[in-house]
Design an enzyme around this catalytic site. Structure first.
Site, PDB file in Angstrom:
ATOM      1  N   SER A   1       0.701  -1.002   0.337  1.00 46.70           N
ATOM      2  CA  SER A   1       0.074   0.415  -0.147  1.00 46.70           C
ATOM      3  C   SER A   1       0.805   0.801   0.519  1.00 46.70           C
ATOM      4  CB  SER A   1      -1.238  -0.236   0.946  1.00 46.70           C
ATOM      5  OG  SER A   1      -0.380  -0.261   2.693  1.00 46.70           O
ATOM      6  N   THR A   2       2.003   1.380  -0.033  1.00 46.36           N
ATOM      7  CA  THR A   2       2.669   1.865   0.165  1.00 46.36           C
ATOM      8  C   THR A   2       4.053   2.381  -0.415  1.00 46.36           C
ATOM      9  OG1 THR A   2       3.779   1.470   2.292  1.00 46.36           O
ATOM     10  CG2 THR A   2       4.983   4.475   2.440  1.00 46.36           C
TER      11      THR A   2
ATOM     12  N   GLU B   1      10.190  -9.669  -4.942  1.00 44.12           N
ATOM     13  CA  GLU B   1      10.887  -8.946  -3.749  1.00 44.12           C
ATOM     14  C   GLU B   1      12.331  -8.648  -3.836  1.00 44.12           C
ATOM     15  OE1 GLU B   1       7.285  -6.944  -1.617  1.00 44.12           O
ATOM     16  OE2 GLU B   1       8.451  -7.990  -0.515  1.00 44.12           O
TER      17      GLU B   1
ATOM     18  N   LYS C   1      10.806  -7.315   5.904  1.00 44.70           N
ATOM     19  CA  LYS C   1       9.914  -7.602   4.532  1.00 44.70           C
ATOM     20  C   LYS C   1       8.682  -8.972   4.495  1.00 44.70           C
ATOM     21  CE  LYS C   1      10.320  -5.791   0.828  1.00 44.70           C
ATOM     22  NZ  LYS C   1       9.114  -5.348   0.884  1.00 44.70           N
ATOM     23  N   GLY C   2       8.025  -8.615   3.518  1.00 43.97           N
ATOM     24  CA  GLY C   2       7.140  -9.702   2.938  1.00 43.97           C
ATOM     25  C   GLY C   2       6.020  -9.886   3.615  1.00 43.97           C
TER      26      GLY C   2
ATOM     27  N   GLY D   1       8.239  -0.977   0.034  1.00 44.50           N
ATOM     28  CA  GLY D   1       7.654  -0.449   1.585  1.00 44.50           C
ATOM     29  C   GLY D   1       8.546  -1.539   2.433  1.00 44.50           C
ATOM     30  N   ALA D   2       8.157  -1.452   3.613  1.00 43.68           N
ATOM     31  CA  ALA D   2       8.810  -2.645   4.790  1.00 43.68           C
ATOM     32  C   ALA D   2       7.811  -2.621   5.351  1.00 43.68           C
ATOM     33  CB  ALA D   2       9.623  -1.994   5.153  1.00 43.68           C
ATOM     34  N   ASP D   3       8.047  -3.517   6.654  1.00 39.50           N
ATOM     35  CA  ASP D   3       6.924  -4.314   7.627  1.00 39.50           C
ATOM     36  C   ASP D   3       7.416  -3.413   9.176  1.00 39.50           C
ATOM     37  OD1 ASP D   3       5.010  -5.588   6.213  1.00 39.50           O
ATOM     38  OD2 ASP D   3       6.291  -6.830   6.319  1.00 39.50           O
TER      39      ASP D   3
HETATM   40  C1  A5P Z   1       4.966  -7.152   0.380  1.00 37.42           C
HETATM   41  O1  A5P Z   1       5.642  -8.612   0.351  1.00 37.42           O
HETATM   42  C2  A5P Z   1       5.673  -6.505   1.148  1.00 37.42           C
HETATM   43  O2  A5P Z   1       7.632  -7.063   1.825  1.00 37.42           O
HETATM   44  C3  A5P Z   1       5.475  -4.841   1.755  1.00 37.42           C
HETATM   45  O3  A5P Z   1       6.304  -4.132   0.872  1.00 37.42           O
HETATM   46  C4  A5P Z   1       5.332  -4.852   3.271  1.00 37.42           C
HETATM   47  O4  A5P Z   1       4.806  -4.897   3.432  1.00 37.42           O
HETATM   48  C5  A5P Z   1       5.135  -2.969   3.297  1.00 37.42           C
HETATM   49  O5  A5P Z   1       3.571  -2.999   3.037  1.00 37.42           O
HETATM   50  P1  A5P Z   1       2.884  -1.820   3.489  1.00 37.42           P
HETATM   51  O6  A5P Z   1       3.612  -0.453   2.241  1.00 37.42           O
HETATM   52  O7  A5P Z   1       1.260  -2.454   2.496  1.00 37.42           O
HETATM   53  O8  A5P Z   1       2.482  -1.471   5.247  1.00 37.42           O
END
Ligand code: A5P
Length: 153
Positions: A27-28, A103, A94-95, A82-84
């Site tokens: 979403s980012t 990714e 991530k992931g 993005g990252a978690d």
């Molecule tokens: C996808 O597998 C992820 O690595 C995303 O990049 C990560 O979860 C960040 O996602 P959001 O931007 O939606 O929080």
């Protein structure tokens, strides 16, 4: 404008004419892809995108971003994703969105990687929730056995 949108737009400024750009997932990263699409349309930016998921591929195609697969390029100049979670010492996970394998492949072949996050991703310690592990069928039983032994799931 929310923080995800702000950081998405800001990060797209690192993309320069002629670059091969890894387009992240989530979403980012969505807002970064939208901004690159806008710059292509309005500023005549010329790039080649390498996507990290089917969802991003669909979005990029809809925006008219020219795409290649990771196997069709020598390297990726910059990947924005993005990252978690990000810890105080700037380690990250991530992931969470389950696009981790693609990714990782795109990131590994990138000269530069930028992770874009809003403040909700900042944590004291990494590991608040389980992350998906993507495997191929061959050898997967060995991985599951090791994970059971290590009680990592
Ligand atoms: C996808 O597998 C992820 O690595 C995303 O990049 C990560 O979860 C960040 O996602 P959001 O931007 O939606 O929080």
């Amino acid at each position: 404008m929310d923080l995800k949108q702000m950081v998405g737009i800001e990060s797209a400024k690192y993309v320069k004419d002629g670059m091969t750009v890894g387009l992240g997932t989530g979403s980012t990263a969505y807002f970064m892809v939208e901004e690159i699409g806008r710059r292509i349309k309005e500023e005549g930016l010329t790039i080649t995108g390498v996507t990290t998921s089917k969802a991003t591929e669909k979005q990029a195609l809809g925006l008219g971003i020219p795409l290649k697969s990771i196997d069709e390029v020598d390297y990726v100049d910059i990947t924005i994703d993005g990252a978690d979670e990000i810890s105080n010492d700037f380690q990250g996970t991530k992931g969470g969105g389950a696009a981790l394998l693609f990714e990782k492949i795109v990131a590994t072949n990138s000269k530069e990687n930028i992770w874009i996050v809003d403040e909700s991703k900042m944590v004291t310690h990494l590991g608040a929730f389980p992350l998906p592990v993507e495997v191929i069928p061959y050898g997967s039983e060995q991985i599951f056995k090791k994970m059971k032994l290590e009680k990592s799931y």
